[in-house]
Scaffold this active site. Structure first.
Site, PDB file in Angstrom:
ATOM      1  N   LYS A  74      10.248  -2.808   5.368  1.00  0.00           N
ATOM      2  CA  LYS A  74       9.384  -3.598   6.260  1.00  0.00           C
ATOM      3  C   LYS A  74       9.634  -5.102   6.178  1.00  0.00           C
ATOM      4  O   LYS A  74       9.445  -5.814   7.154  1.00  0.00           O
ATOM      5  CB  LYS A  74       7.910  -3.313   5.953  1.00  0.00           C
ATOM      6  CG  LYS A  74       7.431  -1.984   6.495  1.00  0.00           C
ATOM      7  CD  LYS A  74       5.953  -1.799   6.287  1.00  0.00           C
ATOM      8  CE  LYS A  74       5.497  -0.501   6.918  1.00  0.00           C
ATOM      9  NZ  LYS A  74       4.092  -0.231   6.717  1.00  0.00           N
ATOM     10  N   ASP A 110       0.788  -2.428  12.413  1.00  0.00           N
ATOM     11  CA  ASP A 110      -0.158  -2.079  11.332  1.00  0.00           C
ATOM     12  C   ASP A 110      -1.336  -3.051  11.347  1.00  0.00           C
ATOM     13  O   ASP A 110      -2.472  -2.667  11.058  1.00  0.00           O
ATOM     14  CB  ASP A 110       0.515  -2.180   9.953  1.00  0.00           C
ATOM     15  CG  ASP A 110       1.455  -1.022   9.658  1.00  0.00           C
ATOM     16  OD1 ASP A 110       1.293   0.053  10.263  1.00  0.00           O
ATOM     17  OD2 ASP A 110       2.354  -1.205   8.814  1.00  0.00           O
ATOM     18  N   ALA A 135      -0.022  -5.386  -3.161  1.00  0.00           N
ATOM     19  CA  ALA A 135       0.512  -6.623  -2.594  1.00  0.00           C
ATOM     20  C   ALA A 135       1.846  -6.371  -1.891  1.00  0.00           C
ATOM     21  O   ALA A 135       2.710  -7.241  -1.841  1.00  0.00           O
ATOM     22  CB  ALA A 135       0.681  -7.664  -3.708  1.00  0.00           C
ATOM     23  N   GLY A 136       2.020  -5.164  -1.363  1.00  0.00           N
ATOM     24  CA  GLY A 136       3.269  -4.816  -0.679  1.00  0.00           C
ATOM     25  C   GLY A 136       3.197  -5.077   0.816  1.00  0.00           C
ATOM     26  O   GLY A 136       2.373  -5.874   1.285  1.00  0.00           O
TER      27      GLY A 136
HETATM   28  P1  NAP Z   1       4.985  -1.157  -0.852  1.00  0.00           P
HETATM   29  O1  NAP Z   1       5.440  -2.289  -0.025  1.00  0.00           O
HETATM   30  O2  NAP Z   1       5.983  -0.406  -1.684  1.00  0.00           O
HETATM   31  O3  NAP Z   1       3.813  -1.704  -1.825  1.00  0.00           O
HETATM   32  C1  NAP Z   1       3.191  -0.870  -2.752  1.00  0.00           C
HETATM   33  C2  NAP Z   1       2.137  -1.651  -3.541  1.00  0.00           C
HETATM   34  O4  NAP Z   1       1.462  -0.713  -4.358  1.00  0.00           O
HETATM   35  C3  NAP Z   1       2.696  -2.723  -4.452  1.00  0.00           C
HETATM   36  O5  NAP Z   1       1.793  -3.782  -4.526  1.00  0.00           O
HETATM   37  C4  NAP Z   1       2.799  -2.002  -5.811  1.00  0.00           C
HETATM   38  O6  NAP Z   1       2.611  -2.865  -6.913  1.00  0.00           O
HETATM   39  C5  NAP Z   1       1.605  -1.085  -5.730  1.00  0.00           C
HETATM   40  N1  NAP Z   1       1.845   0.130  -6.526  1.00  0.00           N
HETATM   41  C6  NAP Z   1       2.822   1.041  -6.337  1.00  0.00           C
HETATM   42  N2  NAP Z   1       2.718   2.025  -7.272  1.00  0.00           N
HETATM   43  C7  NAP Z   1       1.667   1.697  -8.058  1.00  0.00           C
HETATM   44  C8  NAP Z   1       1.071   2.301  -9.191  1.00  0.00           C
HETATM   45  N3  NAP Z   1       1.542   3.450  -9.703  1.00  0.00           N
HETATM   46  N4  NAP Z   1       0.003   1.704  -9.752  1.00  0.00           N
HETATM   47  C9  NAP Z   1      -0.483   0.548  -9.235  1.00  0.00           C
HETATM   48  N5  NAP Z   1       0.029  -0.089  -8.163  1.00  0.00           N
HETATM   49  C10 NAP Z   1       1.105   0.487  -7.574  1.00  0.00           C
HETATM   50  O7  NAP Z   1       4.273  -0.039   0.036  1.00  0.00           O
HETATM   51  P2  NAP Z   1       3.432  -0.247   1.407  1.00  0.00           P
HETATM   52  O8  NAP Z   1       4.347  -0.270   2.576  1.00  0.00           O
HETATM   53  O9  NAP Z   1       2.503  -1.361   1.211  1.00  0.00           O
HETATM   54  O10 NAP Z   1       2.644   1.155   1.487  1.00  0.00           O
HETATM   55  C11 NAP Z   1       1.656   1.482   0.542  1.00  0.00           C
HETATM   56  C12 NAP Z   1       0.827   2.691   0.975  1.00  0.00           C
HETATM   57  O11 NAP Z   1       0.186   2.458   2.220  1.00  0.00           O
HETATM   58  C13 NAP Z   1       1.610   3.993   1.134  1.00  0.00           C
HETATM   59  O12 NAP Z   1       0.836   5.024   0.595  1.00  0.00           O
HETATM   60  C14 NAP Z   1       1.725   4.144   2.642  1.00  0.00           C
HETATM   61  O13 NAP Z   1       1.825   5.523   3.029  1.00  0.00           O
HETATM   62  C15 NAP Z   1       0.395   3.565   3.091  1.00  0.00           C
HETATM   63  N6  NAP Z   1       0.432   3.065   4.482  1.00  0.00           N
HETATM   64  C16 NAP Z   1      -0.390   3.656   5.406  1.00  0.00           C
HETATM   65  C17 NAP Z   1      -0.400   3.181   6.714  1.00  0.00           C
HETATM   66  C18 NAP Z   1      -1.306   3.829   7.709  1.00  0.00           C
HETATM   67  O14 NAP Z   1      -1.044   3.677   8.909  1.00  0.00           O
HETATM   68  N7  NAP Z   1      -2.358   4.495   7.310  1.00  0.00           N
HETATM   69  C19 NAP Z   1       0.413   2.108   7.084  1.00  0.00           C
HETATM   70  C20 NAP Z   1       1.228   1.527   6.118  1.00  0.00           C
HETATM   71  C21 NAP Z   1       1.233   2.013   4.814  1.00  0.00           C
HETATM   72  P3  NAP Z   1       3.778  -3.785  -7.543  1.00  0.00           P
HETATM   73  O15 NAP Z   1       3.760  -5.082  -6.767  1.00  0.00           O
HETATM   74  O16 NAP Z   1       3.395  -3.921  -8.958  1.00  0.00           O
HETATM   75  O17 NAP Z   1       5.067  -3.015  -7.354  1.00  0.00           O
END
Ligand code: NAP
Length: 295
Positions: A74, A110, A135-136
């Site tokens: 992204k 989003d 914070a992703g």
């Molecule tokens: P991302 O960019 O990889 O960010 C993931 C975040 O979660 C980071 O801040 C990471 O922390 C943290 N994290 C990952 N594993 C962890 C753990 N075991 N314990 C604590 N913190 C953890 O991912 P993203 O794109 O933001 O997506 C995250 C989630 O949102 C996914 O489940 C995705 O399916 C969902 N999502 C849903 C929608 C929807 O339409 N409903 C849209 C977008 C995303 P660090 O900074 O420490 O690595």
């Protein structure tokens, strides 16, 4: 749905990510193409970080008219695009690409999807306090939406403190009227923020079906209460353990399916200038999630 046979006129769309296993986006978009009698196909487009630039060039050469973008591309896709919408620029993340005669523009639907979900809860968020867990890429979209919704204070709680600080720094410049804070994902540090928050949003994958995390709860749910709205971007399972715990504490809850549907709807509209049947998508989404959970 009858079998679709693509031909030379078929318009191509898809989902670009690294591991797409259980995504329900193809089900939604392909059903809408069928219902609206559009000669179009939505495909899974899997590639790793190393090959992203070449892969995007290939999609352009083949003539893909647009695609969604998910983990982990992204943010990293941005250098390969010709331009960004203002929301994508604000979020620093792209989840939708539109190819207009070879010019690739990045959008972030989003932001629109999440904003719409919050508005539809009826919960008053203007001038209130929010905690964003994670914070992703999706946290950035959520924060951009919270700014649009006029929240007074946003605290980012994250496992890696430097990532939370980085995100906050970006948004502090864009929204000086909002108070920003950040803290580590440690109970003694986040407890007070959670207690004081009106709105809490989980944007981490913790609690997601098939996730590798040891725990299904990203924070201790002890601090939730009945004056709060707790949202989880995860849509599989429905609801997550975090939402069940928040509901047990009397909080209003919401899962990630509405955001998914609304962001998909906004992407579909950008590409085709047509509207899918939202209630049909909601039913399809729930059915697809139930099927994944039976596997
Ligand atoms: P991302 O960019 O990889 O960010 C993931 C975040 O979660 C980071 O801040 C990471 O922390 C943290 N994290 C990952 N594993 C962890 C753990 N075991 N314990 C604590 N913190 C953890 O991912 P993203 O794109 O933001 O997506 C995250 C989630 O949102 C996914 O489940 C995705 O399916 C969902 N999502 C849903 C929608 C929807 O339409 N409903 C849209 C977008 C995303 P660090 O900074 O420490 O690595």
């Amino acid at each position: 749905m009858s079998i679709f046979v693509p031909d030379t006129e078929t318009k191509l769309y898809g989902l670009l990510g690294k591991t797409l296993g259980h995504s329900i986006s193809p089900v939604l978009h392909n059903q809408a193409f069928h219902d609206l009698k559009l000669n179009a196909l939505y495909l899974m487009l899997e590639t790793g970080e190393q090959d992203l630039g070449e892969y995007v060039q290939s999609l352009k050469n083949i003539g893909f008219l647009g695609w969604n973008v998910t983990i982990p591309h992204k943010e990293t896709i941005i250098p390969y695009l010709s331009g960004l919408s203002s929301l994508a620029r604000d979020a620093g993340a792209v989840n939708t690409v539109l190819n207009r005669r070879g010019r690739l523009t990045g959008y972030n639907t989003d932001v629109i999807g999440f904003q719409r979900q919050v508005e539809e809860t009826g919960f008053i968020v203007k001038d209130k306090q929010a905690v964003v867990l994670g914070a992703g890429g999706s946290a950035r979209a959520v924060i951009a939406a919270l700014i649009q919704l006029d929240l007074a204070k946003i605290t980012v709680v994250n496992r890696t403190l430097a990532h939370a600080e980085e995100v906050i720094t970006i948004f502090q410049e864009k929204a000086p009227a909002v108070e920003f804070e950040f803290c580590e994902l440690e109970e003694e540090k986040y407890a007070a923020y959670i207690k004081d928050a009106d709105l809490i949003i989980n944007t981490t994958p913790v609690g997601m079906y098939h996730a590798q995390a040891e725990t299904k709860l990203v924070i201790n749910p002890e601090y939730f209460h009945d004056q709060q709205l707790v949202l989880d971007l995860i849509y599989n399972p429905l609801p997550t353990e975090l939402l069940k715990a928040a509901q047990a504490k009397g909080a209003q809850i919401g899962n990630g399916l509405p955001t998914l549907i609304y962001q998909a709807e906004a992407s579909f509209k950008l590409w085709t200038k047509k509207m899918p049947d939202r209630s049909n998508w909601l039913k399809l989404g729930q059915k697809a999630v139930a099927e994944i959970n039976q596997q």
